[in-house]
Design an enzyme around this catalytic site. Structure first.
Site, mmCIF file in Angstrom:
data_model
loop_
_atom_site.group_PDB
_atom_site.id
_atom_site.type_symbol
_atom_site.label_atom_id
_atom_site.label_comp_id
_atom_site.label_asym_id
_atom_site.label_seq_id
_atom_site.Cartn_x
_atom_site.Cartn_y
_atom_site.Cartn_z
ATOM 1 N N GLY A 146 2.706 8.998 3.246
ATOM 2 C CA GLY A 146 1.908 7.886 4.122
ATOM 3 C C GLY A 146 2.683 6.648 4.041
ATOM 4 N N CYS A 147 2.165 5.603 4.596
ATOM 5 C CA CYS A 147 3.404 4.467 5.000
ATOM 6 C C CYS A 147 3.161 3.430 3.739
ATOM 7 C CB CYS A 147 2.587 3.644 6.190
ATOM 8 S SG CYS A 147 0.775 3.405 6.269
ATOM 9 N N TYR A 148 2.017 3.374 3.229
ATOM 10 C CA TYR A 148 1.995 2.427 1.759
ATOM 11 C C TYR A 148 2.795 3.331 0.816
ATOM 12 C CZ TYR A 148 -1.855 -0.760 3.417
ATOM 13 O OH TYR A 148 -2.562 -1.694 4.039
ATOM 14 N N THR A 150 5.296 5.361 1.262
ATOM 15 C CA THR A 150 6.707 5.061 1.242
ATOM 16 C C THR A 150 7.232 3.849 0.584
ATOM 17 O OG1 THR A 150 6.650 6.150 3.289
ATOM 18 C CG2 THR A 150 8.518 4.965 2.957
ATOM 19 N N GLU A 238 4.428 -3.508 6.570
ATOM 20 C CA GLU A 238 3.728 -3.579 5.424
ATOM 21 C C GLU A 238 4.248 -4.170 4.383
ATOM 22 O OE1 GLU A 238 2.568 0.536 4.690
ATOM 23 O OE2 GLU A 238 0.977 0.378 6.184
#
Ligand SMILES: NC(=O)c1ccc[n+]([C@@H]2O[C@H](COP(=O)([O-])OP(=O)(O)OC[C@H]3O[C@@H](n4cnc5c(N)ncnc54)[C@H](OP(=O)(O)O)[C@@H]3O)[C@@H](O)[C@H]2O)c1
Length: 335
Positions: A146-148, A150, A238
């Site tokens: 997932g992005c968060y 990472t 992010e």
């Protein structure tokens, strides 16, 4: 050239995949699909005019298998696992950008839905190269992080042996609106997010168990992760602010530099990071500071590049025996 497919090419991560693969020196984008197909790629993404053109198909696993060695799935969770099951049975390697193969079955089912493909879930490799590079090289199925997670995991990993697990770890996160996918909702509507910022799903976001599980697997410590994301009026990017208590005083920049000394896609900064400097790139930028035994970690990724699509291509490079950095974007969209 190695033929690859992108399924879900009309979405935000799908477009980033198309952009990266169009310029990749060893991958040929041989199959592009959406849920209905029936158009040319430039009808879907006019930005590709004069750069790359092809037919867009209605997604079909057999057609992927007939033309490609590897498929990128940029699909919603649940939809992805249906395709993975078919593609794996047909001998196609897969990098799945959804959450479907990231978690242990019990964690997944506690936070998502019942899993329909536990056999493949069993051998899927979590695709964070800094954590699992060797396993990714021999994987047939990679679950792209997932992005968060990472940005959060890369920020906290170097400090897990110093953090006191008797105290909670707080993660305050901010994301640009593309993190929510292309479908417009009340909270992603221009009028809601323009000149605004707000928290969503505090302590209930599905990326919290992903961060916790991966840190546990790596460190053996079951940290009490408390994750609160915010939406900000930016298209992409992010930023993570994580807070923890240490067992001993450390020099955090020295810790970061030692931990990531040989990593090509993690950059350590001596001052707080922002979302612009890594925008459009595969870099995760990290800064940290301590006051006594209080630790502050500050990290940043582009959610639709390092937080998904360029990381997916880096994983595919490893899976196909290429150098990890082949065709990976490193120049930021600045200013
Ligand atoms: N956005 C991010 O920052 C981010 C970061 C990391 C991971 N992810 C994950 O990556 C995945 C894709 O995210 P996204 O933001 O790109 O989503 P998105 O913008 O909503 O795009 C989803 C794509 O899936 C396609 N699709 C849906 N059902 C399909 C089907 N049955 N067959 C073929 N295509 C189908 C859609 O095609 P149609 O247009 O034809 O419906 C669309 O192209 C999600 O699982 C997401 O959680 C996203």
């Amino acid at each position: 050239m190695i033929n690859v497919a992108v399924i879900g090419a009309s979405g935000y991560t799908g477009l980033e995949l198309v952009k990266i693969l169009a310029g990749h020196p060893r991958f040929e984008l041989a199959y592009v699909a959406t849920s209905e197909g029936g158009m040319r790629l430039t009808e879907l993404h006019p930005a590709m005019q004069g750069i790359f053109e092809c037919d867009v198909h209605k997604a079909d696993a057999a057609a992927v298998a007939a033309s490609c060695e590897l498929a990128f799935l940029a699909l919603p969770h649940m939809t992805a696992m249906g395709f993975v099951k078919e593609l794996m049975a047909l001998g196609v390697k897969v990098v799945d950008l959804s959450a479907d193969y990231r978690l242990k079955r019990e964690t997944y089912e506690a936070h998502y839905v019942p899993h329909i493909d536990p056999e493949n879930l069993e051998h899927a490799v979590y695709g964070l190269p800094e954590l699992n590079r060797e396993a990714i090289r021999s994987a047939r199925l990679v679950a792209n992080p997932g992005c968060y997670p990472t940005a959060s995991i890369l920020g906290l990993l170097p400090f897990t042996k110093y953090i006191d697990e008797d105290f909670p770890v707080f993660i305050d996160a901010k994301s640009g609106v593309s993190g929510a996918g292309k479908k417009c909702t009340t909270s992603t509507h221009f009028v809601s997010i323009n000149e605004n910022i707000f928290a969503y799903k505090p302590f209930e976001h599905r990326h919290e168990p992903e961060i916790r599980e991966k840190l546990l697997l790596d460190s053996g410590k079951d940290f009490d992760i408390n994750f609160v994301p915010h939406l900000i009026p930016a298209t992409r990017g992010e930023l993570i602010d994580a807070y923890a208590l240490l067992k001993e005083e450390i020099d955090p920049i020295a810790v970061l530099k030692a931990y990531y000394a040989d990593e090509p896609f993690v950059r350590i900064f001596e001052n707080p990071v922002d979302i612009k400097a890594c925008s459009g790139t595969n870099f995760c930028d990290i800064y940290a500071k301590v006051r006594g035994k209080k630790l502050y970690v500050n990290s940043s990724v582009d959610n639709i590049v390092r937080g998904s699509s360029s990381q997916a291509v880096a994983n595919a490079n490893l899976m196909m025996g290429l150098e990890e950095n082949t065709g990976i974007p490193i120049i930021a969209y600045v200013p």
